[in-house]
Write a protein that holds these residues in place. Structure first.
Motif, PDB file in Angstrom:
ATOM      1  N   GLY A 100       0.829  -1.207   0.000  1.00  0.00           N
ATOM      2  CA  GLY A 100       0.000   0.000   0.000  1.00  0.00           C
ATOM      3  C   GLY A 100       0.861   1.254   0.000  1.00  0.00           C
ATOM      4  O   GLY A 100       2.102   1.198   0.143  1.00  0.00           O
ATOM      5  N   HIS A 129       0.041  10.007   8.163  1.00  0.00           N
ATOM      6  CA  HIS A 129       1.299  10.663   7.783  1.00  0.00           C
ATOM      7  C   HIS A 129       2.017  11.151   9.037  1.00  0.00           C
ATOM      8  O   HIS A 129       3.209  10.909   9.226  1.00  0.00           O
ATOM      9  CB  HIS A 129       1.027  11.840   6.839  1.00  0.00           C
ATOM     10  CG  HIS A 129       0.626  11.424   5.455  1.00  0.00           C
ATOM     11  ND1 HIS A 129      -0.100  12.220   4.613  1.00  0.00           N
ATOM     12  CD2 HIS A 129       0.871  10.266   4.763  1.00  0.00           C
ATOM     13  CE1 HIS A 129      -0.295  11.586   3.458  1.00  0.00           C
ATOM     14  NE2 HIS A 129       0.277  10.409   3.530  1.00  0.00           N
ATOM     15  N   SER A 240      -5.566   0.495  -3.634  1.00  0.00           N
ATOM     16  CA  SER A 240      -6.588   0.325  -2.591  1.00  0.00           C
ATOM     17  C   SER A 240      -7.895   0.997  -2.962  1.00  0.00           C
ATOM     18  O   SER A 240      -8.969   0.406  -2.843  1.00  0.00           O
ATOM     19  CB  SER A 240      -6.107   0.956  -1.280  1.00  0.00           C
ATOM     20  OG  SER A 240      -5.132   0.166  -0.672  1.00  0.00           O
ATOM     21  N   ARG A 249      -3.714  -4.727   0.321  1.00  0.00           N
ATOM     22  CA  ARG A 249      -2.414  -4.129   0.622  1.00  0.00           C
ATOM     23  C   ARG A 249      -1.442  -4.174  -0.554  1.00  0.00           C
ATOM     24  O   ARG A 249      -0.403  -4.845  -0.516  1.00  0.00           O
ATOM     25  CB  ARG A 249      -1.771  -4.788   1.868  1.00  0.00           C
ATOM     26  CG  ARG A 249      -2.675  -4.947   3.070  1.00  0.00           C
ATOM     27  CD  ARG A 249      -3.407  -3.667   3.459  1.00  0.00           C
ATOM     28  NE  ARG A 249      -2.516  -2.552   3.619  1.00  0.00           N
ATOM     29  CZ  ARG A 249      -2.772  -1.340   3.067  1.00  0.00           C
ATOM     30  NH1 ARG A 249      -3.860  -1.110   2.340  1.00  0.00           N
ATOM     31  NH2 ARG A 249      -1.918  -0.363   3.256  1.00  0.00           N
TER      32      ARG A 249
END
Ligand SMILES: Cc1ncc(COP(=O)(O)O)c(C=O)c1O
Length: 393
Positions: A100, A129, A240, A249
């Motif tokens: 991913g 993030h 995804s 994934r």
């Protein structure tokens, strides 16, 4: 005398709480509600993707792959990226298949950044993030995108970006189209970010997982396509969202050939490889799905966006109109609670619809008057959710 000093959590662990998105999903399951919280994307998997992944499993293509991914998928990614971004991409040296976009980002940080390095992140941000940077002991430095008049736009403030750069800054993280704001960075904005990157010699790490979810004249531009930025740009994307396979994934990364071996090494240490049958499924998707698949995907999501916008407006929750991705940020007018998390739970209790507290995407104290709704759903689930949201009125 008990010896417990070494039997303890890491210094980071006390700050690690389950993401608000995941906990809303759990609360939604418990309440038997409709989940517009997580970007799960429960729409149908395109037929060639599903068929090829199944065939791969049945044919015994179930073992570890090369650490940079199967040749067939790297070839397909390179061809697709070259065509769409208008730059040559070499399948053998500039592509890494990853677990991913999430795995791509983790490995990129491990390979290119050091603990204590600063990375500029735009707000509203995607929590993973920040979480990834912090878990690797890197320092996110947040620059707010301007929330124009009443959520009208999220414009880049180049001065604020420049001011955020310090001698410890190593990278600027871009997410276009963005989660949660649905902001699509314009060419001029990306050129301005690129100029700051060149001036201060920074990496540009760009998460383009929603690149096919673009509406009404907005254009997806990758910094990799802008002149002079190639060496410093790391593009992360994946399948995804585009193929509705969030649980498989499989994603990828495009980078200059000199970065790929190290990023690949760290990806190998954590994930070994993306699941082999999923790699075959994704390759078949790239090879076989016609351009109309991608235009229909955007057209469908535009209809869904407008369905949800209308329902939110009818319920008196002022929504922001996104240009990309599949999330809507809306004001929490009329919902009860002292903060966005409580208001999200109020909405769930009153309508059976789960949304995410806006505070999950901002620094502490901000986003408390916002909820994020995901419309990457089947039409029937979305219609039911819209009816329930309207019942708030
Ligand atoms: C901005 C962004 N990047 C990455 C991801 C996860 O992508 P992947 O499933 O490829 O790891 C998400 C999922 O919600 C996302 O919103």
């Amino acid at each position: 005398m008990p010896h417990t000093r070494n039997l303890r959590l890491s210094q980071l662990a006390p700050g690690s709480v389950q993401s608000e998105i995941r906990s809303m999903s759990l609360a939604c399951d418990l309440a038997g509600g409709i989940n517009l919280a997580q970007g799960i994307c429960d729409t149908e998997v395109p037929a060639p993707v599903l068929a090829e992944a199944k065939a791969a499993m049945e044919d015994g293509r179930n073992i570890y792959t090369r650490l940079d991914g199967i040749q067939r998928l790297r070839n397909a990614i390179a061809a697709d990226a070259s065509r769409r971004h208008g730059v040559p991409v070499d399948a053998n040296t500039q592509v890494l298949v990853t677990s991913g976009a999430t795995g791509a980002f983790h490995a990129t940080c491990m390979a290119l950044l050091d603990p204590g390095d600063e990375v500029i992140v735009f707000e509203p941000f995607y929590g993973y993030h920040l979480g990834t940077l912090k878990s690797l002991r890197m320092q996110p430095v947040i620059v707010a995108l301007e929330d124009g008049a009443g959520l009208a736009t999220w414009e880049l403030n180049v001065d604020a970006l420049r001011k955020a750069v310090t001698p410890r800054t190593r990278a600027i993280l871009i997410n276009t189209p963005s989660n949660p704001a649905g902001k699509v960075f314009t060419r001029a904005e990306l050129e301005a970010i690129g100029a700051v990157g060149e001036e201060h010699d920074l990496f540009l790490i760009t998460d383009e997982i929603y690149e096919h979810f673009i509406y009404e004249g907005a254009e997806h531009i990758s910094p990799i396509s802008l002149p002079g930025l190639r060496e410093r740009t790391i593009v992360m994307s994946g399948f995804s969202k585009t193929y509705s396979i969030t649980g498989w994934r499989v994603g990828y990364l495009l980078a200059d050939a000199k970065w790929i071996p190290s990023i690949g090494y760290f990806h190998d240490m954590t994930f070994i490889c993306a699941p082999a049958p999923a790699q075959h499924g994704a390759a078949a998707g790239l090879e076989q799905l016609p351009p109309s698949f991608y235009t229909s995907l955007a057209a469908d999501h535009l209809i869904k966006r407008d369905m949800l916008l209308a329902a939110l407006r009818d319920a008196g929750l002022t929504p922001h109109t996104p240009q990309g991705a599949y999330y809507i940020l809306a004001k929490t007018h009329g919902l009860n609670g002292a903060n966005a998390a409580q208001k999200a739970r109020d909405l769930l209790a009153r309508t059976g619809v789960a949304a995410v507290a806006g505070s999950a995407f901002f620094r502490a104290g901000k986003g408390e008057d916002l909820l994020r709704f995901c419309y990457g759903k089947t039409y029937s689930a979305l219609k039911e959710a819209c009816d329930r949201i309207r019942s708030l009125r």
